[in-house]
Design a protein around this motif. Structure first.
Motif, short mmCIF file in Angstrom:
data_model
loop_
_atom_site.label_atom_id
_atom_site.label_comp_id
_atom_site.label_asym_id
_atom_site.label_seq_id
_atom_site.Cartn_x
_atom_site.Cartn_y
_atom_site.Cartn_z
N LEU A 654 -55.10 73.74 14.58
CA LEU A 654 -54.02 72.95 13.97
C LEU A 654 -54.36 72.70 12.51
O LEU A 654 -55.37 72.05 12.19
N ILE A 655 -53.53 73.25 11.62
CA ILE A 655 -53.71 73.06 10.18
C ILE A 655 -52.61 72.13 9.69
O ILE A 655 -51.42 72.41 9.89
N LYS A 656 -52.99 71.05 9.04
CA LYS A 656 -52.02 70.04 8.59
C LYS A 656 -51.99 70.00 7.06
O LYS A 656 -53.03 70.13 6.41
N GLY A 657 -50.79 69.80 6.54
CA GLY A 657 -50.63 69.70 5.10
C GLY A 657 -49.16 69.56 4.73
O GLY A 657 -48.27 69.70 5.58
N PRO A 658 -48.86 69.32 3.44
CA PRO A 658 -47.48 68.97 3.06
C PRO A 658 -46.53 70.15 2.85
O PRO A 658 -45.34 70.05 3.12
N GLN A 807 -65.16 79.10 21.28
CA GLN A 807 -64.73 78.01 20.40
C GLN A 807 -65.70 77.77 19.23
O GLN A 807 -65.25 77.69 18.08
N PRO A 808 -67.02 77.67 19.46
CA PRO A 808 -67.93 77.50 18.32
C PRO A 808 -67.86 78.66 17.33
O PRO A 808 -67.98 78.46 16.12
N GLU A 809 -67.65 79.87 17.84
CA GLU A 809 -67.55 81.03 16.97
C GLU A 809 -66.31 80.93 16.08
O GLU A 809 -66.36 81.26 14.89
N ILE A 810 -65.22 80.44 16.67
CA ILE A 810 -63.98 80.26 15.89
C ILE A 810 -64.19 79.21 14.81
O ILE A 810 -63.82 79.42 13.64
N GLU A 811 -64.77 78.09 15.18
CA GLU A 811 -64.96 77.00 14.22
C GLU A 811 -65.86 77.42 13.06
O GLU A 811 -65.61 77.08 11.91
N LYS A 812 -66.91 78.17 13.36
CA LYS A 812 -67.83 78.64 12.31
C LYS A 812 -67.13 79.63 11.39
O LYS A 812 -67.25 79.56 10.15
N LEU A 813 -66.38 80.58 11.98
CA LEU A 813 -65.70 81.58 11.18
C LEU A 813 -64.69 80.95 10.23
O LEU A 813 -64.64 81.30 9.03
N LEU A 814 -63.89 80.01 10.73
CA LEU A 814 -62.87 79.37 9.88
C LEU A 814 -63.52 78.47 8.82
O LEU A 814 -63.02 78.38 7.70
N ASP A 816 -66.31 79.02 7.37
CA ASP A 816 -66.91 79.88 6.36
C ASP A 816 -65.89 80.63 5.52
O ASP A 816 -66.09 80.83 4.32
N GLN A 817 -64.77 81.05 6.12
CA GLN A 817 -63.89 82.00 5.44
C GLN A 817 -62.48 81.50 5.15
O GLN A 817 -61.74 82.17 4.44
N LEU A 818 -62.08 80.37 5.69
CA LEU A 818 -60.74 79.85 5.41
C LEU A 818 -60.85 78.76 4.35
O LEU A 818 -61.40 77.69 4.60
N ASN A 819 -60.33 79.05 3.17
CA ASN A 819 -60.42 78.09 2.06
C ASN A 819 -59.24 77.13 2.11
O ASN A 819 -58.12 77.49 1.74
N LEU A 820 -59.50 75.92 2.56
CA LEU A 820 -58.44 74.92 2.68
C LEU A 820 -58.32 74.13 1.38
O LEU A 820 -59.32 73.61 0.87
N PRO A 821 -57.11 74.01 0.82
CA PRO A 821 -56.92 73.11 -0.33
C PRO A 821 -57.22 71.67 0.06
O PRO A 821 -57.29 71.32 1.24
N SER A 822 -57.38 70.82 -0.93
CA SER A 822 -57.84 69.44 -0.69
C SER A 822 -56.91 68.63 0.19
O SER A 822 -57.34 67.75 0.91
N THR A 825 -56.00 69.82 6.20
CA THR A 825 -57.09 69.59 7.15
C THR A 825 -56.93 70.52 8.35
O THR A 825 -55.84 71.03 8.61
N ILE A 826 -58.01 70.70 9.08
CA ILE A 826 -57.98 71.57 10.26
C ILE A 826 -58.53 70.81 11.46
O ILE A 826 -59.53 70.10 11.35
N ASP A 827 -57.83 70.90 12.58
CA ASP A 827 -58.26 70.30 13.85
C ASP A 827 -58.15 71.36 14.94
O ASP A 827 -57.57 72.43 14.73
N TYR A 828 -58.69 71.01 16.11
CA TYR A 828 -58.66 71.94 17.23
C TYR A 828 -58.10 71.23 18.46
O TYR A 828 -58.45 70.08 18.74
#
Length: 1015
Positions: A654-658, A807-814, A816-822, A825-828
């Motif tokens: 779940l990615i949240k933002g405006p 699940q831990p593999e997904i969380e680590k990958l995101l 490291d490689q998903l650049n979230l603007p300020s 936020t990301i939840d699971y």
């Protein structure tokens, strides 16, 4: 204990009482409702609001946000999530478990009433409803073999009414097929010529198609009602209708429009095994028995099928069948387990009368359990029956301990009645304590606050009922029956004393006591290595939320590219159908097609008739359909029925933002990253760009200038383009829709849209393009929000990998490689969130269970020391449980954690009986002699109780039968923990008792000498 004494002295009374229990239990078994799982109350409330024609962005701004801002203050609210789609707002409130839904619904109604005046006037009134898990159809039927028009008539006239007569059926909804329709295609140029509007035609038709009362007249002495019969008899009445112009002229409707008697445009298609079909969904009444209602429906379907000429009525989905198969599987495992337990008893006792006495404990205890379940308003389901199957071995534990002690007294020469009385009384306190400890472990279930409590509280009650039923039988029926039929010969006793396992155990125990410190050090080292192996993952323990269960169904979803027609989608459907036609595991396929998407439900043959499980078959279908160009195709197997709300997937990011554009961009990046992870399948986005659209932006000033209301303009254009059902023509008792619209020649292109003509009150003609800007556009199909923040959800399934590994593999990958603007936020969520919450609560429950067991034993022994010794069996059991999961390749799940809670109460029982008898011997002999005398005497009942419990669980542990996968980890955990702890308990508990008791005596001696010296 007085109860055992009473049982021996009053055999007739006990026999009559047992017969009453058997009678009540038998009646209760026939009346217990059957279901797949216990009744679950999902603490969700839903607010839905319709606002026709509004875009998702408008719905979000005008309806969704005002509602969510108001209801966010509701007491007990846990999560607030919303969806804004075209013309529709849905606000979902997830409440804390335990919240009073009736009170919450009343409070919510008050909150919504405060903002109704702020919502658009054109919007419908918000509707509040509960989420009802019973609202899903229990049976789905398909009718095929004839043209769709004929199928619809047969379904509505012949099948639906008969099915709805069945007791317990709430509704039988017919879907699909084609219905007759009278279409009035109006020529716009003729409207302009005579200055007539679509609204005038609609009003004239409604006014002309009426019956009505005209009062009454006297005929002789009777007062007779007079009615006007003005309804259309057939289509000719409609064709002969005249429309009055503003100048008062009468213009026949056939001059203004082409009137067609045909069928509705195809907007959906249904297939059964490739044949066009009609679907019928059966919903049961809320409190009805699913299995009983389904059985009645099946019987009626057989009768109806015999009366159909040329049509084929097929049951395509039957939830009750899975329930019946699952329960039958658990029953079978229960019977097999019981028989294995009796066989092992005979192997130990080698005495038919003893085996018979023990064997009677099983049916009596089970029937007593059924009686208690009936009065506690429980149902027979895979959870409660799993509890009984889990307890079938434990049902014998108390009886074995009692009988074995009576047997020993008889072998020592005690008279039959005296042996029954003394043997039962001697161990009554020990078995009472062991029963209490096993039952006490379920008390922490009350601290579990989510759906787990609703699922496993019935199991806790069932196991507790069975334990206390077995305790009652052990203290009454077993002594009574033993005093009458138990036969023990001197040869039996000599054989028992010379048993090889007993001789070996005595020697092993002597050696252990002589090397007690070394043994203790070895145990500590082993346990430390084991803990390190878990922490540093040398021991590969897998984790998951719930075990996958093969429910025999595969679902396929097709999403076509933008603006695909139903004909294009249907072509892909036929292509996919052809690609899987040769799969032998498929029983039948039902398909539903809407516009640019389609859904397949693939029912598989019974598990016994196929070698592959549903997940593997789904993967094969996925590979076969991967090369179909154009659509996105998702294939998944039905593998779980335990999700909250029934819709969670294994993985949810779940990615949240405006900003919606940025959310979509991040969502697409996430989906691409997830695709690189082994085992991840069917990644879906909750947010996507809708199909290309034509946006009509109304100029309010111009509309006001011409005196045309905005709502009037929207309704008129909607009628012109899509058509509107303005009335009905009744023929032969069937209502046929009368649809009014502009002819396609005036509405099927962008140029025609721009040239739609409206008329002012003074008859002036105005083009739509004069009142509105008509431009191409593209919005979002739906906008999701959670706790008043926009979000995108990326959901995925997993294949042949445990969730705890993925699940831990997904969380680590995101990370490291998903650049979230300020601002983002990301939840699971999904099963990962459920697993984390459930494991946290169950770890607490295990800890509380250990504490409660210790407290029960402390009260029983009137000592803090001896329970401490006994509690050493718990870590040994947990080691065995985890090793058993690792060796069998199963994952630790919620069911496995429940098994560990049960282990805490089970594994201490053997130690309780042993320590109790050692203390009994300490009255007349020293510590080591007491140990060496008591432990061998307790050996046989310990081996017997352990063996019966383990053998009774073996069928469940093997996962044999439909639905057995859900109980398999629990059975494996109990078997592994019990086997490992018992083997070590026979050595470790006497060793620790010897060490601790010696230390106790030294401490007492030290304080006594110190006190004496000071004195």
């Amino acid at each position: 204990m007085k109860l055992a004494k009473l049982a021996v002295e009053r055999p007739v009374t006990i026999t009559m009482f047992i017969l009453v229990i058997i009678l009540i239990g038998t009646i209760a078994l026939g009346r217990l409702p059957m279901d797949l799982t216990p009744d679950i109350e999902i603490p969700f409330l839903m607010i839905t609001t319709s606002y026709s024609g509004a875009s998702p962005e408008e719905i979000e701004e005008l309806i969704t946000r005002p509602i969510e801002q108001t209801v966010a203050t509701l007491d007990g609210l846990d999560t607030l999530s919303t969806t804004s789609s075209e013309g529709y707002s849905r606000v979902r409130l997830e409440l804390n478990y335990g919240t009073d839904l009736t009170e919450a619904k009343n409070d919510l109604r008050d909150l919504v009433s405060q903002i109704e005046s702020r919502l658009p006037d054109e919007a419908d009134q918000p509707r509040i409803r509960n989420f009802d898990p019973n609202s899903r159809p229990i049976i789905e039927l398909s009718l095929a073999g004839l043209p769709a028009t004929e199928l619809k008539k047969i379904a509505e006239n012949n099948i639906q009414p008969e099915l709805e007569k069945i007791n317990g059926v709430a509704s039988a909804e017919v879907t699909g097929g084609r219905e007759r329709e009278i279409r009035i295609n109006v020529d716009q140029e003729q409207l302009a010529t005579y200055q007539i509007t679509l609204a005038q035609i609609a009003n004239t038709i409604r006014a002309s198609n009426r019956d009505g009362s005209l009062g009454s007249v006297m005929v002789g002495k009777q007062e007779i009602s007079v009615r006007a019969k003005g309804k259309f008899k057939d289509i000719n009445d409609l064709k002969n209708l005249a429309i009055t112009t503003s100048a008062g002229d009468k213009i026949p409707l056939v001059v203004l429009a082409k009137i067609e008697d045909g069928y509705q445009e195809i907007n959906s298609l249904s297939y059964l095994n490739g044949q066009e079909s009609v679907g019928i969904s059966i919903q049961k009444q809320g409190d009805s028995n699913t299995v009983a209602v389904a059985a009645a429906v099946k019987k009626e379907v057989i009768r109806l099928q015999a009366e159909l000429n040329g049509a084929d009525l097929e049951i395509t989905s039957n939830n009750a069948q899975y329930i019946e198969d699952s329960i039958a599987g658990v029953k079978q495992n229960f019977i097999i387990g019981g028989l294995l337990a009796v066989v092992v008893l005979f192997a130990f006792l080698r005495n038919l009368s003893s085996t018979f006495v023990i064997a009677t404990a099983i049916p009596i205890s089970v029937l007593a359990t059924f009686a208690l379940m009936f009065f506690a308003d429980l149902s027979l389901n895979i959870i409660t029956l799993g509890g009984i199957a889990l307890g079938v071995g434990m049902l014998l534990d108390n009886s074995i301990v009692v009988l074995e002690n009576i047997y020993r007294h008889r072998a020592l020469g005690t008279a039959r009645i005296a042996a029954a009385r003394e043997g039962a009384s001697e161990v009554s306190s020990a078995i009472f304590a062991s029963t209490l400890t096993t039952a006490a472990v379920f008390l922490p279930v009350i601290f579990i606050q989510d759906m787990l409590a609703q699922l496993f509280t019935p199991m806790a009650l069932t196991v507790t009922f069975s334990l206390f039923a077995s305790l009652f039988v052990a203290l009454t029926f077993i002594p009574m029956l033993s005093s009458k039929i138990l036969k023990v010969t001197e040869q039996n006793q000599q054989e028992d004393n010379k048993a090889n396992y007993l001789i070996f155990y005595r020697k092993l125990l002597q050696w252990a006591l002589a090397n007690r410190v070394s043994i203790l050090i070895l145990v500590v080292i082993f346990f430390s290595i084991f803990i390190a192996g878990i922490i540093f993952e040398f021991i590969p323990l897998k984790t998951e939320y719930m075990p996958s269960s093969d429910q025999g169904t595969v679902r396929i979803r097709i999403s076509m590219p933008d603006n695909s027609t139903i004909e294009q989608t249907d072509k892909v459907v036929k292509q996919l159908q052809q690609s899987i036609a040769d799969l032998n595991e498929i029983k039948l396929v039902t398909t539903r097609v809407w516009g640019d998407n389609a859904r397949f439900t693939v029912e598989l043959v019974d598990q016994s008739k196929r070698d592959k499980n549903a997940a593997i078959i789904a993967e094969e279908i996925r590979q076969r359909t991967a090369n179909i160009a154009g659509p996105q195709i998702n294939v998944s197997a039905d593998t779980s029925m335990m999700h909250r709300g029934g819709g969670d997937t294994a993985v949810e990011v779940l990615i949240k933002g405006p900003d919606l554009n940025k959310l979509l961009e991040l969502g697409q990046q996430t989906r691409e990253l997830l695709a690189t992870i082994n085992g991840v399948r069917n990644s879906d986005l909750s947010l996507d760009k809708g199909n290309p659209e034509i946006h009509v932006r109304i100029n309010q000033q111009l509309a006001d200038f011409y005196g045309i209301e905005k709502s009037e303009l929207i309704d008129y254009v909607n009628m012109a383009l899509s058509g509107s059902t303005i009335d009905h023509l009744t023929e032969g008792g069937t209502e046929i829709d009368i649809v009014l619209k502009l002819a396609d020649s005036a509405s099927n292109s962008l140029n025609n849209l721009q040239n739609i003509k409206l008329f002012t009150n003074d008859g002036q003609e105005v083009l739509l393009s004069q009142l509105a800007e008509i431009i191409p556009g593209r919005g979002y199909s739906a906008i999701d929000r959670e706790n008043q923040q926009r979000l995108i959800t990326i959901s995925s399934d997993i294949f042949e990998r445990p969730l705890g590994e993925v699940q831990p593999e997904i969380e680590k990958l995101l990370a490291d490689q998903l650049n979230l603007p300020s601002e983002y936020t990301i939840d699971y969520g999904g099963e990962a969130e459920e697993m984390a919450s459930s494991f946290k609560q169950l770890f607490l429950a295990v800890s509380l269970a250990i504490l409660l067991v210790y407290m029960v034993m402390a009260a029983q022994f009137e000592s803090l020391l001896y329970p401490f010794i006994i509690m050493f069996t718990v870590p040994l059991a947990i080691v065995g449980a985890i090793l058993s999961l690792v060796l069998t390749g199963l994952a630790l799940s919620v069911n496995g954690m429940i098994g560990m809670i049960m282990l805490v109460g089970i594994v201490v029982n053997n130690a309780i009986v042993m320590i109790d008898y050692i203390n009994h011997n300490r009255i007349t002999m020293g510590r080591k002699k007491a140990i060496l005398a008591a432990a061998p005497i307790r050996l046989r009942p310990i081996l017997m109780t352990t063996s019966t419990t383990i053998l009774a669980l073996i069928p469940l542990a093997l996962g044999i039968g439909t639905g057995a996968e859900t109980q398999q980890p629990m059975a494996v955990v109990v078997i592994g923990g019990l086997l490992f702890s018992t083997l070590l308990t026979l050595i470790i508990i006497p060793v620790i008792y010897d060490i601790v008791d010696q230390l106790r005596l030294r401490v007492i001696s030290f304080w006594q000498s110190k006190f004496h010296h000071e004195k």
